[in-house]
Design a protein around this motif. Structure first.
Motif, mmCIF file in Angstrom:
data_model
loop_
_atom_site.group_PDB
_atom_site.id
_atom_site.type_symbol
_atom_site.label_atom_id
_atom_site.label_comp_id
_atom_site.label_asym_id
_atom_site.label_seq_id
_atom_site.Cartn_x
_atom_site.Cartn_y
_atom_site.Cartn_z
ATOM 1 N N VAL A 1 0.833 -1.264 -0.139
ATOM 2 C CA VAL A 1 -0.099 0.033 0.058
ATOM 3 C C VAL A 1 0.784 1.274 0.047
ATOM 4 O O VAL A 1 0.683 2.362 -0.629
ATOM 5 C CB VAL A 1 -0.938 -0.127 1.113
ATOM 6 N N PHE A 2 2.065 1.132 0.768
ATOM 7 C CA PHE A 2 3.051 2.340 0.826
ATOM 8 C C PHE A 2 3.600 2.578 -0.591
ATOM 9 O O PHE A 2 3.527 3.781 -1.096
ATOM 10 C CB PHE A 2 3.965 2.102 2.000
ATOM 11 N N TYR A 3 4.167 1.725 -1.155
ATOM 12 C CA TYR A 3 4.661 1.839 -2.359
ATOM 13 C C TYR A 3 3.694 2.318 -3.641
ATOM 14 O O TYR A 3 3.881 2.886 -4.372
ATOM 15 C CB TYR A 3 5.671 0.783 -2.758
ATOM 16 N N ALA A 4 2.293 1.768 -3.470
ATOM 17 C CA ALA A 4 1.245 2.268 -4.348
ATOM 18 C C ALA A 4 1.177 3.691 -4.084
ATOM 19 O O ALA A 4 0.910 4.556 -5.231
ATOM 20 C CB ALA A 4 0.055 1.463 -4.098
ATOM 21 N N ALA A 5 1.145 4.216 -2.891
ATOM 22 C CA ALA A 5 0.868 5.731 -2.726
ATOM 23 C C ALA A 5 2.072 6.270 -3.156
ATOM 24 O O ALA A 5 1.873 7.685 -3.383
ATOM 25 C CB ALA A 5 0.868 5.803 -0.907
ATOM 26 N N MET A 6 3.333 5.810 -3.005
ATOM 27 C CA MET A 6 4.491 6.682 -3.442
ATOM 28 C C MET A 6 4.462 6.838 -5.114
ATOM 29 O O MET A 6 4.906 7.804 -5.598
ATOM 30 C CB MET A 6 5.719 5.907 -3.082
ATOM 31 N N LEU A 7 4.076 5.691 -5.593
ATOM 32 C CA LEU A 7 3.709 5.653 -6.977
ATOM 33 C C LEU A 7 2.690 7.067 -7.558
ATOM 34 O O LEU A 7 2.849 7.665 -8.487
ATOM 35 C CB LEU A 7 3.311 4.527 -7.782
ATOM 36 N N ILE A 8 1.673 7.173 -6.889
ATOM 37 C CA ILE A 8 0.573 8.026 -7.238
ATOM 38 C C ILE A 8 1.068 9.355 -6.839
ATOM 39 O O ILE A 8 0.907 10.178 -7.693
ATOM 40 C CB ILE A 8 -0.425 7.713 -6.134
ATOM 41 N N SER A 9 1.897 9.612 -5.839
ATOM 42 C CA SER A 9 2.514 10.873 -5.501
ATOM 43 C C SER A 9 3.610 11.122 -6.555
ATOM 44 O O SER A 9 3.475 12.194 -7.117
ATOM 45 C CB SER A 9 3.244 10.788 -4.219
ATOM 46 N N THR A 10 4.123 10.500 -6.976
ATOM 47 C CA THR A 10 5.359 10.433 -8.273
ATOM 48 C C THR A 10 4.764 10.757 -9.113
ATOM 49 O O THR A 10 5.099 12.071 -9.955
ATOM 50 C CB THR A 10 6.171 9.272 -8.431
ATOM 51 N N LEU A 11 3.500 10.114 -9.619
ATOM 52 C CA LEU A 11 2.738 10.588 -10.749
ATOM 53 C C LEU A 11 2.150 11.933 -10.998
ATOM 54 O O LEU A 11 2.129 12.492 -12.002
ATOM 55 C CB LEU A 11 1.979 9.358 -11.324
ATOM 56 N N LEU B 1 10.903 8.990 -13.638
ATOM 57 C CA LEU B 1 10.731 8.807 -12.139
ATOM 58 C C LEU B 1 9.815 7.702 -11.619
ATOM 59 O O LEU B 1 10.122 6.682 -11.020
ATOM 60 C CB LEU B 1 10.497 10.043 -11.397
ATOM 61 N N PHE B 2 8.666 7.660 -12.366
ATOM 62 C CA PHE B 2 7.464 6.608 -12.056
ATOM 63 C C PHE B 2 7.960 5.428 -12.438
ATOM 64 O O PHE B 2 7.686 4.341 -11.845
ATOM 65 C CB PHE B 2 6.129 7.090 -12.825
ATOM 66 N N LEU B 3 8.458 5.211 -13.727
ATOM 67 C CA LEU B 3 9.166 3.864 -14.113
ATOM 68 C C LEU B 3 10.332 3.300 -13.386
ATOM 69 O O LEU B 3 10.207 2.047 -13.133
ATOM 70 C CB LEU B 3 9.272 3.829 -15.839
ATOM 71 N N GLY C 1 7.934 19.073 -16.845
ATOM 72 C CA GLY C 1 8.057 18.169 -15.905
ATOM 73 C C GLY C 1 7.802 16.781 -16.119
ATOM 74 O O GLY C 1 8.155 15.870 -15.525
ATOM 75 N N PHE C 2 6.654 16.722 -17.019
ATOM 76 C CA PHE C 2 6.025 15.574 -17.119
ATOM 77 C C PHE C 2 6.923 14.175 -17.806
ATOM 78 O O PHE C 2 6.938 13.083 -17.045
ATOM 79 C CB PHE C 2 4.763 15.565 -18.027
ATOM 80 N N PRO C 3 7.779 14.648 -18.659
ATOM 81 C CA PRO C 3 8.586 13.546 -19.163
ATOM 82 C C PRO C 3 9.521 13.118 -18.264
ATOM 83 O O PRO C 3 9.871 11.724 -17.949
ATOM 84 C CB PRO C 3 9.638 14.115 -20.371
ATOM 85 N N ILE C 4 10.184 13.959 -17.369
ATOM 86 C CA ILE C 4 10.936 13.471 -16.035
ATOM 87 C C ILE C 4 10.206 12.688 -15.262
ATOM 88 O O ILE C 4 10.771 11.627 -14.715
ATOM 89 C CB ILE C 4 11.708 14.592 -15.431
ATOM 90 N N THR C 5 8.921 13.046 -14.875
ATOM 91 C CA THR C 5 8.148 12.097 -14.016
ATOM 92 C C THR C 5 7.949 10.758 -14.573
ATOM 93 O O THR C 5 7.617 10.044 -13.872
ATOM 94 C CB THR C 5 6.688 13.005 -13.949
#
Length: 434
Positions: free
Chosen positions: A62-72, A240-242, A233-237
């Motif tokens: 759940v935590f890493y799913a939340a971090m993925l959402i935050s990063t995106l 980071l997301f991947l 910013g989005f290409p960098i995001t």
């Protein structure tokens, strides 16, 4: 023989000065990361021991799913703040308010995604879901203020905010588990959420300068500014997301084919090793990045490349020392500290240590592609590594369990490095890296 003049000695004196500055920066970054790193390591140990491997496994997913959402949702805003805030010296109040509006809007979308994931993927109860959604919202706001302090070079305020949150998180977690005897994964999120709320209260009351620039009457949407920030910013995001997905996707596959207990065991070992690798190498990376970019931008490309090689040498040396120490004391770490029993312990440990340090090292290896403004090539390398990771985990985890994921993690990082080397070799032959 010609006598050395003062002018002749200037370059060597400059190099000595730069080296001393580099050492000082490394020590400062190292000191600034002691509290967050120490708290993160303690949380892994205490969570596994107090909550159990299965509950830690749930928390990890759940935590890493939340971090993925935050990063995106916030990553592109964070990168744009760093890039554009200093570009408007006379209009910083206006720019900060525009970024704050974008943060609020993106955080609402983050909460919505988190709500759907908690209810329909993880199958959580409404109370747990509400805690996690509010946590995601507060975490993005916390990152907003951290990024402002970083961009404004308020390193002390940055360290105080980050350190305060981590210490409050640790205290509240211990309070909930020891005093109130709560042993479910959600207590970690309750402690993190309460820590963020208290940190925000302290930021407003004790550090009022942190509020400068936020004017509710000037928070509004600006289409041109928002498009500029998103385009940059989005290409960098995406990268980071991947990259984040590369490091955590194996846990979700393990969960689908085995159990939360296996997820917890594997996650605890991997998290512990990643924290150690990050803590020991990130001071080198943070100290070398600005100097590398500065030399490249001032047309001293060879010096920039030499700094990259020097940073790589330091990282390899640190990796070798830590790897030897970890493998020597792994039984003590797993049985006495983490209370874990690992299948194929030596294989899992060596693979995870190798992948963790090689990933940190790759941050310097791909730096020439960043300097050449070739982020798409980095993205291609990352997609290749992620493909190898996903396909191999789906094939081999059902047969061999999480030890397969540890080996695949190492193979995936090596894949990324090989593709990066192929691109660098091409540019070197073209004379762009000479």
């Amino acid at each position: 023989m010609r006598q050395e003049t003062i002018a002749d000695s200037v370059p060597s004196l400059t190099k000595v000065f730069e080296f001393n500055v580099m050492k000082k920066d490394v020590l400062i970054y190292f000191a600034g990361k002691i509290i967050p790193a120490g708290v993160n390591l303690l949380i892994i140990i205490l969570a596994v021991r107090f909550l159990g491997k299965a509950e830690y496994g749930k928390y990890s997913l759940v935590f890493y799913a939340a971090m993925l959402i935050s990063t995106l949702t916030f990553g592109w805003i964070q990168q744009s703040i760093i890039r554009f805030l200093s570009a408007y010296p006379g209009e910083q109040v206006l720019v900060i308010n525009r970024f704050y509006f974008l943060t609020l809007m993106s955080t609402v979308s983050a909460g919505t995604i988190g709500l759907l994931l908690c209810l329909f993927y993880f199958g959580l109860q409404w109370f747990d879901t509400a805690v996690i959604v509010i946590y995601i919202f507060m975490y993005n706001l916390f990152l907003f203020h951290l990024t402002l302090n970083q961009t404004k070079q308020k390193s002390l305020h940055y360290a105080m905010l980050e350190g305060t949150y981590n210490l409050l998180f640790l205290f509240l977690f211990l309070l909930l588990t020891w005093v109130f005897n709560q042993h479910l994964f959600i207590v970690l999120f309750i402690a993190m959420l309460a820590g963020l709320l208290l940190t925000e209260f302290l930021r407003i009351t004790i550090l009022p300068e942190g509020r400068v620039g936020l004017d509710p009457t000037r928070i509004y949407f600006n289409a041109g500014f928002s498009k500029q920030a998103f385009t940059f910013g989005f290409p960098i995001t995406i990268w980071l997301f991947l990259s984040y997905l590369l490091n955590i996707s194996d846990r979700f596959i393990i969960k689908e084919f085995t159990s939360y207990e296996n997820v917890g065991t594997y996650s605890a070992a991997k998290d512990f090793i990643i924290k150690i690798a990050t803590f020991t190498t990130v001071p080198i990376l943070l100290a070398y990045y600005p100097m590398i970019v500065e030399k490249w931008n001032t047309d001293r490309k060879m010096e920039a490349l030499q700094l990259i090689r020097k940073g790589l040498n330091y990282c390899f040396l640190i990796a070798l020392v830590v790897m030897i120490l970890f493998l020597v004391f792994q039984n003590l770490l797993y049985t006495r500290i983490l209370h874990l029993q690992l299948m194929r312990q030596i294989l899992v440990s060596s693979s995870l240590i190798g992948s963790a340090f090689l990933w940190q090292i790759s941050m310097l290896l791909h730096k020439p592609l960043e300097l050449l403004l070739k982020p798409r090539l980095m993205l291609i390398a990352l997609i290749a590594a992620l493909t190898v990771n996903a396909v191999a985990n789906i094939i081999f985890v059902p047969m061999w369990g999480y030890p397969a994921s540890a080996v695949i993690s190492l193979v995936s990082v090596i894949t990324y490095i090989i593709v990066i080397f192929a691109f660098l070799f091409r540019f070197r032959n073209q004379g762009l890296l000479k």
